[in-house]
Design a protein around this motif. Structure first.
Motif, PDB file in Angstrom:
ATOM      1  N   PRO A 113      37.140  31.186  60.293  1.00 30.28           N
ATOM      2  CA  PRO A 113      35.877  31.941  60.381  1.00 30.28           C
ATOM      3  C   PRO A 113      36.113  33.432  60.571  1.00 30.28           C
ATOM      4  O   PRO A 113      37.081  33.853  61.216  1.00 30.28           O
ATOM      5  CB  PRO A 113      35.188  31.324  61.599  1.00 30.28           C
ATOM      6  N   LEU A 114      35.221  34.216  60.006  1.00 33.60           N
ATOM      7  CA  LEU A 114      35.302  35.665  60.102  1.00 33.60           C
ATOM      8  C   LEU A 114      34.097  36.204  60.855  1.00 33.60           C
ATOM      9  O   LEU A 114      33.058  35.542  60.940  1.00 33.60           O
ATOM     10  CB  LEU A 114      35.325  36.286  58.697  1.00 33.60           C
ATOM     11  N   PRO A 115      34.215  37.413  61.405  1.00 29.96           N
ATOM     12  CA  PRO A 115      33.035  38.042  62.003  1.00 29.96           C
ATOM     13  C   PRO A 115      31.913  38.175  60.971  1.00 29.96           C
ATOM     14  O   PRO A 115      32.161  38.284  59.769  1.00 29.96           O
ATOM     15  CB  PRO A 115      33.558  39.423  62.434  1.00 29.96           C
ATOM     16  N   GLU A 116      30.698  38.190  61.437  1.00 25.66           N
ATOM     17  CA  GLU A 116      29.531  38.190  60.551  1.00 25.66           C
ATOM     18  C   GLU A 116      29.582  39.325  59.528  1.00 25.66           C
ATOM     19  O   GLU A 116      29.256  39.134  58.360  1.00 25.66           O
ATOM     20  CB  GLU A 116      28.252  38.311  61.392  1.00 25.66           C
ATOM     21  N   LYS A 117      29.991  40.517  59.928  1.00 25.32           N
ATOM     22  CA  LYS A 117      29.973  41.659  59.020  1.00 25.32           C
ATOM     23  C   LYS A 117      31.005  41.545  57.902  1.00 25.32           C
ATOM     24  O   LYS A 117      30.934  42.267  56.911  1.00 25.32           O
ATOM     25  CB  LYS A 117      30.199  42.959  59.791  1.00 25.32           C
ATOM     26  N   TRP A 118      31.995  40.625  58.046  1.00 29.03           N
ATOM     27  CA  TRP A 118      33.022  40.452  57.022  1.00 29.03           C
ATOM     28  C   TRP A 118      32.767  39.266  56.111  1.00 29.03           C
ATOM     29  O   TRP A 118      33.474  39.085  55.130  1.00 29.03           O
ATOM     30  CB  TRP A 118      34.391  40.272  57.683  1.00 29.03           C
ATOM     31  N   ARG A 119      31.789  38.434  56.419  1.00 26.84           N
ATOM     32  CA  ARG A 119      31.631  37.189  55.682  1.00 26.84           C
ATOM     33  C   ARG A 119      31.248  37.402  54.223  1.00 26.84           C
ATOM     34  O   ARG A 119      31.561  36.591  53.366  1.00 26.84           O
ATOM     35  CB  ARG A 119      30.604  36.296  56.386  1.00 26.84           C
ATOM     36  N   ARG A 120      30.569  38.487  53.934  1.00 21.15           N
ATOM     37  CA  ARG A 120      30.206  38.739  52.539  1.00 21.15           C
ATOM     38  C   ARG A 120      31.441  39.016  51.690  1.00 21.15           C
ATOM     39  O   ARG A 120      31.500  38.664  50.519  1.00 21.15           O
ATOM     40  CB  ARG A 120      29.231  39.913  52.453  1.00 21.15           C
ATOM     41  N   VAL A 121      32.451  39.629  52.282  1.00 24.59           N
ATOM     42  CA  VAL A 121      33.695  39.886  51.564  1.00 24.59           C
ATOM     43  C   VAL A 121      34.324  38.584  51.122  1.00 24.59           C
ATOM     44  O   VAL A 121      34.839  38.460  50.014  1.00 24.59           O
ATOM     45  CB  VAL A 121      34.679  40.684  52.451  1.00 24.59           C
ATOM     46  N   ARG A 122      34.240  37.591  51.977  1.00 24.96           N
ATOM     47  CA  ARG A 122      34.861  36.304  51.705  1.00 24.96           C
ATOM     48  C   ARG A 122      34.251  35.619  50.492  1.00 24.96           C
ATOM     49  O   ARG A 122      34.899  34.804  49.838  1.00 24.96           O
ATOM     50  CB  ARG A 122      34.718  35.419  52.935  1.00 24.96           C
ATOM     51  N   LYS A 123      33.015  35.938  50.189  1.00 26.67           N
ATOM     52  CA  LYS A 123      32.340  35.293  49.070  1.00 26.67           C
ATOM     53  C   LYS A 123      32.801  35.843  47.721  1.00 26.67           C
ATOM     54  O   LYS A 123      32.479  35.289  46.691  1.00 26.67           O
ATOM     55  CB  LYS A 123      30.823  35.478  49.199  1.00 26.67           C
ATOM     56  N   LEU A 124      33.545  36.932  47.733  1.00 26.97           N
ATOM     57  CA  LEU A 124      34.004  37.526  46.486  1.00 26.97           C
ATOM     58  C   LEU A 124      35.187  36.736  45.935  1.00 26.97           C
ATOM     59  O   LEU A 124      36.275  36.762  46.502  1.00 26.97           O
ATOM     60  CB  LEU A 124      34.403  38.992  46.698  1.00 26.97           C
ATOM     61  N   HIS A 125      34.955  36.019  44.840  1.00 25.38           N
ATOM     62  CA  HIS A 125      36.032  35.272  44.206  1.00 25.38           C
ATOM     63  C   HIS A 125      36.700  36.078  43.095  1.00 25.38           C
ATOM     64  O   HIS A 125      37.718  35.662  42.557  1.00 25.38           O
ATOM     65  CB  HIS A 125      35.496  33.961  43.626  1.00 25.38           C
ATOM     66  N   THR A 126      36.102  37.206  42.754  1.00 25.25           N
ATOM     67  CA  THR A 126      36.666  38.050  41.709  1.00 25.25           C
ATOM     68  C   THR A 126      36.340  39.509  42.017  1.00 25.25           C
ATOM     69  O   THR A 126      35.502  39.796  42.887  1.00 25.25           O
ATOM     70  CB  THR A 126      36.114  37.667  40.323  1.00 25.25           C
ATOM     71  N   PHE A 127      36.977  40.426  41.336  1.00 19.32           N
ATOM     72  CA  PHE A 127      36.764  41.856  41.535  1.00 19.32           C
ATOM     73  C   PHE A 127      37.279  42.579  40.307  1.00 19.32           C
ATOM     74  O   PHE A 127      37.997  41.984  39.479  1.00 19.32           O
ATOM     75  CB  PHE A 127      37.490  42.344  42.802  1.00 19.32           C
ATOM     76  N   PRO A 128      36.947  43.860  40.109  1.00 20.67           N
ATOM     77  CA  PRO A 128      37.460  44.586  38.956  1.00 20.67           C
ATOM     78  C   PRO A 128      38.989  44.587  38.932  1.00 20.67           C
ATOM     79  O   PRO A 128      39.628  44.913  39.920  1.00 20.67           O
ATOM     80  CB  PRO A 128      36.907  46.005  39.165  1.00 20.67           C
ATOM     81  N   GLY A 129      39.542  44.181  37.812  1.00 21.18           N
ATOM     82  CA  GLY A 129      40.987  44.081  37.700  1.00 21.18           C
ATOM     83  C   GLY A 129      41.542  42.715  38.034  1.00 21.18           C
ATOM     84  O   GLY A 129      42.755  42.480  37.909  1.00 21.18           O
ATOM     85  N   ASP A 130      40.678  41.802  38.446  1.00 27.78           N
ATOM     86  CA  ASP A 130      41.123  40.455  38.820  1.00 27.78           C
ATOM     87  C   ASP A 130      41.773  39.724  37.646  1.00 27.78           C
ATOM     88  O   ASP A 130      42.837  39.122  37.789  1.00 27.78           O
ATOM     89  CB  ASP A 130      39.925  39.657  39.341  1.00 27.78           C
ATOM     90  N   ARG A 131      41.150  39.768  36.475  1.00 27.70           N
ATOM     91  CA  ARG A 131      41.663  39.025  35.318  1.00 27.70           C
ATOM     92  C   ARG A 131      43.045  39.501  34.879  1.00 27.70           C
ATOM     93  O   ARG A 131      43.947  38.676  34.681  1.00 27.70           O
ATOM     94  CB  ARG A 131      40.658  39.122  34.158  1.00 27.70           C
ATOM     95  N   PRO A 132      43.275  40.803  34.717  1.00 25.36           N
ATOM     96  CA  PRO A 132      44.640  41.230  34.367  1.00 25.36           C
ATOM     97  C   PRO A 132      45.682  40.852  35.415  1.00 25.36           C
ATOM     98  O   PRO A 132      46.817  40.499  35.077  1.00 25.36           O
ATOM     99  CB  PRO A 132      44.512  42.760  34.243  1.00 25.36           C
ATOM    100  N   LEU A 133      45.284  40.904  36.687  1.00 27.14           N
ATOM    101  CA  LEU A 133      46.237  40.558  37.749  1.00 27.14           C
ATOM    102  C   LEU A 133      46.674  39.101  37.667  1.00 27.14           C
ATOM    103  O   LEU A 133      47.784  38.759  38.076  1.00 27.14           O
ATOM    104  CB  LEU A 133      45.607  40.829  39.116  1.00 27.14           C
ATOM    105  N   ARG A 134      45.837  38.238  37.117  1.00 27.21           N
ATOM    106  CA  ARG A 134      46.195  36.821  37.024  1.00 27.21           C
ATOM    107  C   ARG A 134      47.325  36.581  36.026  1.00 27.21           C
ATOM    108  O   ARG A 134      47.963  35.531  36.057  1.00 27.21           O
ATOM    109  CB  ARG A 134      44.965  35.994  36.641  1.00 27.21           C
ATOM    110  N   LEU A 135      47.571  37.548  35.177  1.00 28.36           N
ATOM    111  CA  LEU A 135      48.685  37.426  34.235  1.00 28.36           C
ATOM    112  C   LEU A 135      50.035  37.662  34.908  1.00 28.36           C
ATOM    113  O   LEU A 135      51.072  37.309  34.351  1.00 28.36           O
ATOM    114  CB  LEU A 135      48.502  38.428  33.085  1.00 28.36           C
ATOM    115  N   VAL A 136      50.011  38.240  36.118  1.00 25.97           N
ATOM    116  CA  VAL A 136      51.256  38.569  36.812  1.00 25.97           C
ATOM    117  C   VAL A 136      52.079  37.311  37.061  1.00 25.97           C
ATOM    118  O   VAL A 136      53.316  37.326  36.961  1.00 25.97           O
ATOM    119  CB  VAL A 136      50.964  39.308  38.133  1.00 25.97           C
TER     120      VAL A 136
END
Length: 302
Positions: A113-136
């Motif tokens: 569990p995370l503090p309430e103010k950080w929980r929205r960050v946890r919901k991010l399953h992707t971000f800009p640049g995520d797809r190219p990084l998966r090629l690593v």
């Protein structure tokens, strides 16, 4: 409509825990700090699990492949490649979702569990640049597991410079024998930093090591579309509601790509689908067991 877990999805944590126990069944090793060296160590395990872990009963396929390629007297690694091809064609990344101990560890960390103010960050399953990084991870497989060990003899590059499972195993050994601590150097410090980033990242995001760095996942991903155990979509029942994509920790759209290389076959999309349009394709059957059912009334209940 409330999401209802299918029996397989509901049992996934138990299956993962049992797999981790089977991978590391030498329980006395965690107490004594002694590594198991019996005959079972000659057999590869399907998931990422360091040979040097105090509880490890088998050999990691990534480490075994590197050792074969980097041996001074080269012999083609028929056994290791055959093992990987067998599990790849049978299960694909089902191994990542159900059988890999390090994948299970990341799942447990994601539940912290995370503090309430950080929980929205946890919901991010992707971000800009995520797809190219998966090629690593494919680069890690090609360079650190295959090319460099084959050309620079005697050095298993992935195990030595990157593998977080090996670092964790080293920490477990040091915890039992403090005399090993002075032997640590800069390479272990680097690997400890890598492990720390992966652990913290796993608390915030779903399976960062699997997405970006794991060479074993990269290898199994090559077989996802042809593996005997895979997912199937009943196009007549699918309403493209998007619920499967919302629950996917790997940030893919299972309805559009049910067997994408990034899919770890965790089954969350199967459980979330309100129309039972996504189902497991069983090895003994040529079609998903849901095909042939009458399509749902799209104006009916959601």
């Amino acid at each position: 409509m409330d999401k209802k877990k299918t029996p397989l999805t509901r049992k996934r944590p138990l299956i993962q825990a049992l797999s981790a126990l089977l991978h590391n069944g030498h329980l006395t090793g965690f107490v004594t700090g002694n590594i198991y060296t019996g005959p079972a160590k000659q057999v590869c395990v399907p998931g990422l699990n360091c040979y040097s872990c105090p509880g490890a009963l088998g050999a990691c396929p990534v480490g075994s492949l590197q050792n074969a390629l980097s041996a001074y007297r080269f012999r083609f690694p028929y056994y290791v490649l055959g093992f990987l091809l067998l599990f790849g064609t049978l299960l694909g990344r089902v191994i990542c979702g159900f059988l890999c101990p390090f994948g299970f560890l990341q799942d447990l960390l994601y539940r912290v569990p995370l503090p309430e103010k950080w929980r929205r960050v946890r919901k991010l399953h992707t971000f800009p640049g995520d797809r190219p990084l998966r090629l690593v991870k494919y680069g890690v497989l090609a360079l650190l597991v295959l090319l460099l060990p084959f050309t620079v003899k005697g050095t298993p590059f992935f195990c030595k410079y990157l593998c977080p499972s090996g670092t964790l195993s080293g920490l477990l050994l040091i915890a039992r024998d403090q005399r090993l601590a002075p032997l640590l150097g800069g390479i272990f410090t680097w690997k400890a930093l890598v492990l720390t980033v992966i652990v913290l990242g796993s608390i915030l995001w779903f399976r960062p090591f699997c997405k970006y760095l794991c060479p074993l996942g990269a290898f199994y991903a090559l077989f996802n579309k042809v593996a005997a155990v895979r997912l199937g979509i009943d196009a007549q029942r699918c309403t493209k509601c998007g619920r499967c994509a919302k629950v996917c920790g790997m940030a893919i759209n299972p309805a559009a790509q049910p067997n994408a290389a990034e899919c770890i076959r965790c089954g969350q999309c199967v459980a979330a689908c309100p129309h039972e349009a996504i189902e497991w394709v069983h090895p003994a059957l040529s079609l998903p067991r849901g095909l042939g059912k009458q399509p749902p009334d799209k104006k009916g209940k959601k």
